[in-house]
Design a protein around this motif. Structure first.
Motif, PDB file in Angstrom:
ATOM      1  N   GLU A 153       0.830  -1.210   0.000  1.00 12.86           N
ATOM      2  CA  GLU A 153       0.000   0.000   0.000  1.00 12.86           C
ATOM      3  C   GLU A 153       0.865   1.260   0.000  1.00 12.86           C
ATOM      4  O   GLU A 153       0.537   2.249  -0.659  1.00 12.86           O
ATOM      5  N   GLN A 154       1.974   1.238   0.714  1.00  9.57           N
ATOM      6  CA  GLN A 154       2.873   2.392   0.729  1.00  9.57           C
ATOM      7  C   GLN A 154       3.527   2.595  -0.639  1.00  9.57           C
ATOM      8  O   GLN A 154       3.691   3.731  -1.099  1.00  9.57           O
ATOM      9  N   LEU A 155       3.907   1.516  -1.289  1.00  7.87           N
ATOM     10  CA  LEU A 155       4.485   1.632  -2.631  1.00  7.87           C
ATOM     11  C   LEU A 155       3.460   2.202  -3.608  1.00  7.87           C
ATOM     12  O   LEU A 155       3.803   2.988  -4.499  1.00  7.87           O
ATOM     13  N   SER A 156       2.197   1.803  -3.434  1.00  7.29           N
ATOM     14  CA  SER A 156       1.141   2.340  -4.287  1.00  7.29           C
ATOM     15  C   SER A 156       0.910   3.819  -4.001  1.00  7.29           C
ATOM     16  O   SER A 156       0.833   4.639  -4.925  1.00  7.29           O
ATOM     17  N   ARG A 157       0.786   4.170  -2.723  1.00  5.32           N
ATOM     18  CA  ARG A 157       0.505   5.559  -2.336  1.00  5.32           C
ATOM     19  C   ARG A 157       1.615   6.512  -2.801  1.00  5.32           C
ATOM     20  O   ARG A 157       1.348   7.639  -3.229  1.00  5.32           O
ATOM     21  N   SER A 158       2.860   6.041  -2.740  1.00  3.48           N
ATOM     22  CA  SER A 158       3.989   6.899  -3.110  1.00  3.48           C
ATOM     23  C   SER A 158       4.247   6.931  -4.614  1.00  3.48           C
ATOM     24  O   SER A 158       5.167   7.605  -5.071  1.00  3.48           O
ATOM     25  N   GLY A 159       3.449   6.185  -5.382  1.00  2.37           N
ATOM     26  CA  GLY A 159       3.592   6.207  -6.833  1.00  2.37           C
ATOM     27  C   GLY A 159       4.701   5.326  -7.372  1.00  2.37           C
ATOM     28  O   GLY A 159       5.068   5.444  -8.545  1.00  2.37           O
ATOM     29  N   LEU A 160       5.207   4.396  -6.555  1.00  2.13           N
ATOM     30  CA  LEU A 160       6.318   3.553  -6.994  1.00  2.13           C
ATOM     31  C   LEU A 160       5.859   2.221  -7.595  1.00  2.13           C
ATOM     32  O   LEU A 160       6.637   1.542  -8.246  1.00  2.13           O
ATOM     33  N   ALA A 161       4.601   1.864  -7.393  1.00  2.00           N
ATOM     34  CA  ALA A 161       4.143   0.539  -7.821  1.00  2.00           C
ATOM     35  C   ALA A 161       3.784   0.467  -9.301  1.00  2.00           C
ATOM     36  O   ALA A 161       3.928  -0.581  -9.925  1.00  2.00           O
ATOM     37  N   ARG A 162       3.311   1.579  -9.873  1.00  2.00           N
ATOM     38  CA  ARG A 162       2.875   1.561 -11.278  1.00  2.00           C
ATOM     39  C   ARG A 162       3.495   2.741 -12.023  1.00  2.00           C
ATOM     40  O   ARG A 162       2.864   3.789 -12.177  1.00  2.00           O
ATOM     41  N   PRO A 163       4.734   2.587 -12.463  1.00  2.00           N
ATOM     42  CA  PRO A 163       5.404   3.690 -13.154  1.00  2.00           C
ATOM     43  C   PRO A 163       4.799   3.958 -14.523  1.00  2.00           C
ATOM     44  O   PRO A 163       4.055   3.138 -15.076  1.00  2.00           O
ATOM     45  N   ASP A 164       5.120   5.113 -15.084  1.00  2.00           N
ATOM     46  CA  ASP A 164       4.560   5.533 -16.364  1.00  2.00           C
ATOM     47  C   ASP A 164       5.350   4.949 -17.535  1.00  2.00           C
ATOM     48  O   ASP A 164       6.526   4.582 -17.418  1.00  2.00           O
ATOM     49  N   GLY A 165       4.696   4.910 -18.683  1.00  2.00           N
ATOM     50  CA  GLY A 165       5.362   4.555 -19.930  1.00  2.00           C
ATOM     51  C   GLY A 165       5.909   3.145 -19.927  1.00  2.00           C
ATOM     52  O   GLY A 165       5.274   2.203 -19.449  1.00  2.00           O
ATOM     53  N   ASP A 166       7.122   3.008 -20.488  1.00  2.00           N
ATOM     54  CA  ASP A 166       7.716   1.683 -20.602  1.00  2.00           C
ATOM     55  C   ASP A 166       8.589   1.328 -19.406  1.00  2.00           C
ATOM     56  O   ASP A 166       9.320   0.341 -19.420  1.00  2.00           O
ATOM     57  N   ARG A 167       8.530   2.122 -18.360  1.00  2.00           N
ATOM     58  CA  ARG A 167       9.235   1.775 -17.134  1.00  2.00           C
ATOM     59  C   ARG A 167       8.523   0.605 -16.451  1.00  2.00           C
ATOM     60  O   ARG A 167       7.320   0.430 -16.617  1.00  2.00           O
ATOM     61  N   TRP A 168       9.286  -0.160 -15.671  1.00  3.54           N
ATOM     62  CA  TRP A 168       8.638  -1.267 -14.976  1.00  3.54           C
ATOM     63  C   TRP A 168       8.886  -1.201 -13.470  1.00  3.54           C
ATOM     64  O   TRP A 168       9.871  -0.637 -13.005  1.00  3.54           O
ATOM     65  N   SER A 169       7.936  -1.790 -12.756  1.00  2.97           N
ATOM     66  CA  SER A 169       8.015  -1.895 -11.301  1.00  2.97           C
ATOM     67  C   SER A 169       7.549  -3.295 -10.928  1.00  2.97           C
ATOM     68  O   SER A 169       6.442  -3.697 -11.290  1.00  2.97           O
ATOM     69  N   ARG A 170       8.392  -4.047 -10.210  1.00  2.00           N
ATOM     70  CA  ARG A 170       8.079  -5.438  -9.883  1.00  2.00           C
ATOM     71  C   ARG A 170       8.255  -5.671  -8.389  1.00  2.00           C
ATOM     72  O   ARG A 170       9.092  -5.031  -7.748  1.00  2.00           O
ATOM     73  N   VAL A 171       7.487  -6.599  -7.859  1.00  5.09           N
ATOM     74  CA  VAL A 171       7.583  -6.928  -6.441  1.00  5.09           C
ATOM     75  C   VAL A 171       7.965  -8.398  -6.308  1.00  5.09           C
ATOM     76  O   VAL A 171       7.463  -9.259  -7.047  1.00  5.09           O
ATOM     77  N   VAL A 172       8.892  -8.683  -5.411  1.00  2.00           N
ATOM     78  CA  VAL A 172       9.374 -10.040  -5.163  1.00  2.00           C
ATOM     79  C   VAL A 172       8.939 -10.441  -3.759  1.00  2.00           C
ATOM     80  O   VAL A 172       9.224  -9.736  -2.788  1.00  2.00           O
ATOM     81  N   ILE A 173       8.252 -11.570  -3.659  1.00  4.96           N
ATOM     82  CA  ILE A 173       7.692 -12.030  -2.387  1.00  4.96           C
ATOM     83  C   ILE A 173       8.318 -13.364  -2.017  1.00  4.96           C
ATOM     84  O   ILE A 173       8.369 -14.295  -2.823  1.00  4.96           O
ATOM     85  N   GLU A 174       8.795 -13.458  -0.783  1.00  2.83           N
ATOM     86  CA  GLU A 174       9.315 -14.717  -0.259  1.00  2.83           C
ATOM     87  C   GLU A 174       8.192 -15.508   0.394  1.00  2.83           C
ATOM     88  O   GLU A 174       7.228 -14.943   0.905  1.00  2.83           O
ATOM     89  N   LYS A 175       8.323 -16.834   0.392  1.00  3.44           N
ATOM     90  CA  LYS A 175       7.369 -17.668   1.110  1.00  3.44           C
ATOM     91  C   LYS A 175       7.473 -17.391   2.606  1.00  3.44           C
ATOM     92  O   LYS A 175       8.504 -16.885   3.061  1.00  3.44           O
ATOM     93  N   PRO A 176       6.446 -17.710   3.382  1.00  2.00           N
ATOM     94  CA  PRO A 176       5.239 -18.443   2.990  1.00  2.00           C
ATOM     95  C   PRO A 176       4.207 -17.536   2.322  1.00  2.00           C
ATOM     96  O   PRO A 176       4.087 -16.370   2.675  1.00  2.00           O
ATOM     97  N   PHE A 177       3.515 -18.087   1.335  1.00  6.00           N
ATOM     98  CA  PHE A 177       2.452 -17.361   0.637  1.00  6.00           C
ATOM     99  C   PHE A 177       1.129 -17.667   1.334  1.00  6.00           C
ATOM    100  O   PHE A 177       0.298 -18.422   0.842  1.00  6.00           O
ATOM    101  N   GLY A 178       0.965 -17.118   2.526  1.00  5.36           N
ATOM    102  CA  GLY A 178      -0.204 -17.404   3.336  1.00  5.36           C
ATOM    103  C   GLY A 178       0.050 -18.585   4.251  1.00  5.36           C
ATOM    104  O   GLY A 178       1.124 -19.197   4.235  1.00  5.36           O
TER     105      GLY A 178
END
Length: 518
Positions: A153-178
């Motif tokens: 949520e903080q990455l989204s609020r600060s504008g880092l989660a969905r960059p503009d144009g052809d830039r990319w933003s990715r998130v890496v998650i370690e287990k456990p997945f729930g």
């Protein structure tokens, strides 16, 4: 330093094209949340250095640490330097380190502080301008799963989660997945509300191991094995991940989680999927994932659960010539803990290829030795034209894929013992990566981090795979929880240094089978 780097940039330190991992990441940076943890220190930072040392990162690569510590950039750089010196697999080269350290930054903050993420964004913007990282950022969440929603949520609020144009933003998650199906669905919903699924990389480091990927080559590049890779010839499949270490000092993570959630739900279920899936149309990420999803959709726990599952908890014993504690004597564990340190389940794959073939999955701590393997055990020949005394030492043929520590493949079959009499005994034909190839395999985290930077998702489970894995395992977890709540049973004890509780051996003996002893 300014400017940009393209994916075609070639590091002059590289003497030749690295055929093992030939693609080079383009302009980018990696932000690690949880840089003070063991994973970051022992795996992530060394893997990033090793990638740089192999010439697989751009010259303008940036590494950003985020934590509560009151560190300056140079303090964090010293932490990275020490981690690299202690744990990197490739030789330390000053010129590589000097180039890498130019892009190291540190941001002090907490996950719930808006100002901290504003500072992170400012740091990344400066790196984009000064080093040419191109607005391309991977956010590595080396943190407890309960913190995922806040950080996303903080990455989204600060504008880092969905960059503009052809830039990319990715998130890496370690287990456990729930911790069960419902929590996995909730976690996936939270993450996907911020990052599209194609930008989510769920790390299962076992999928980065060379031998795991060699399952695909073994199965689909060799006509030799495909005709017998089915229920007509395979009697059963055993997938084992055994560890000889205990859980001293790990109570904070492991107590209440247990071996089934920790290993079976992710590592072993993925190994099953790769072993049992049909041939994909191509090795594109979408086609591979589609075949894994198909086979996981057809997989279920064998019933009744009291006969087809087993759980255990190690007690004091001898291991490696040393007297070791039982789980209930380990620091941090309650004397009444029902957390299992051993788990085994029987699965059935309801497809034409595998109908009637049980898949036995087991994992445990304080077992006889550290080993991970997949064993296809074949049916006996329908007719043996020998006297019983000629074949009394002959077992079933087996194809064993060793994932760790001695990566390779073993084929077990019967051969005549030299001499005048006809006596048939098991022999092994062995292939070892260490002796067959001069080059070392890339470490799993090297491969997986590079794939994240390249946007290559083949080795990462998607949310549907995660949810299907929980759907398969949940009935066993619910059954064990009911036994605990009604005080009907505790995990079966087994002595440290052995191969698990008696109930696990009975699970196979009921059908006339035995566990392999690696």
């Amino acid at each position: 330093m300014s400017g940009t780097a393209s994916a075609d940039w070639v590091n002059p330190l590289r003497d030749k094209r690295d055929k093992r991992m030939p693609r080079i990441a383009g302009p980018c940076g990696v932000v690690i949340f949880g840089v003070t943890g063991d994973l970051a220190t022992k795996k992530l930072m060394p893997a990033i250095y090793d990638l740089a040392n192999r010439g697989l990162l751009p010259p303008t690569f940036a590494l950003i640490g985020f934590a509560r510590r009151e560190w300056a950039d140079q303090d964090f750089a010293k932490i990275v330097h020490d981690a690299v010196k202690a744990h990197a697999r490739t030789p330390f080269r000053q010129e590589v380190w000097d180039r890498l350290s130019e892009g190291i930054r540190f941001v002090q903050g907490t996950f719930d502080d808006d100002a901290s993420f504003a500072s992170l964004k400012e740091t990344l913007d400066k790196l984009d301008a000064e080093r040419g990282t191109g607005g391309n950022h991977a956010f590595y969440l080396s943190i407890p799963p309960k913190a995922f929603p806040t950080v996303c949520e903080q990455l989204s609020r600060s504008g880092l989660a969905r960059p503009d144009g052809d830039r990319w933003s990715r998130v890496v998650i370690e287990k456990p997945f729930g911790h069960d199906l419902d929590s996995a669905k909730s976690l996936n919903h939270v993450v996907n509300s911020v990052f599209p699924e194609e930008s989510v990389f769920r790390i299962d480091h076992y999928l980065g191991k060379e031998t795991v990927q060699n399952i695909l080559a073994l199965r689909f590049a060799n006509q030799l094995f495909d005709p017998i890779w089915n229920a007509h010839y395979v009697d059963h499949v055993q997938i084992t991940m055994a560890e000889d270490i205990g859980l001293g000092g790990r109570a904070g993570y492991f107590d209440g989680v247990g071996s089934a959630r920790d290993v079976i739900q992710n590592h072993l279920t993925q190994l099953l999927a790769l072993t049992a899936m049909e041939e994909p149309v191509s090795f594109s990420p979408a086609e591979l994932q589609a075949e894994k999803i198909k086979v996981l959709s057809a997989t279920r726990l064998a019933e009744p659960l009291d006969e087809n599952t087993s759980r255990g908890q190690y007690t004091a014993g001898w291991q490696g010539g040393e007297k070791v504690f039982g789980l209930l004597e380990e620091d941090g564990f309650s004397k009444t803990s029902t957390t299992e340190t051993f788990a085994a389940i029987t699965l059935e794959v309801d497809t034409r290829r595998w109908a009637g073939v049980p898949f036995y999955l087991r994992t445990g701590k304080r077992l006889g030795r550290r080993v991970t393997e997949i064993a296809l055990v074949f049916k006996r020949a329908p007719h043996l034209p020998f006297d019983a005394t000629m074949t009394d030492e002959l077992g079933k043929n087996a194809l064993v894929i060793r994932v760790q520590p001695d990566e390779g493949i073993t084929l077990r079959f019967g051969s005549k013992v030299p001499g005048h009499s006809m006596e048939v005994r098991d022999v092994n034909m062995d292939f070892s990566y260490g002796s067959a190839f001069a080059e070392d395999s890339p470490e799993a985290y090297e491969r997986l981090i590079l794939d994240v930077l390249l946007g290559e998702p083949s080795l990462f489970p998607v949310n549907q795979e995660v949810e299907l894995s929980w759907k398969i395992l949940d009935p066993a977890l619910d059954y064990w929880a009911r036994l605990d709540s009604e005080a009907l049973a505790r995990p079966d004890p087994y002595e440290a240094g052995g191969w698990g509780p008696e109930s696990a051996f009975e699970m196979l003996r009921r059908t006339g089978r035995e566990w392999r002893r690696p």
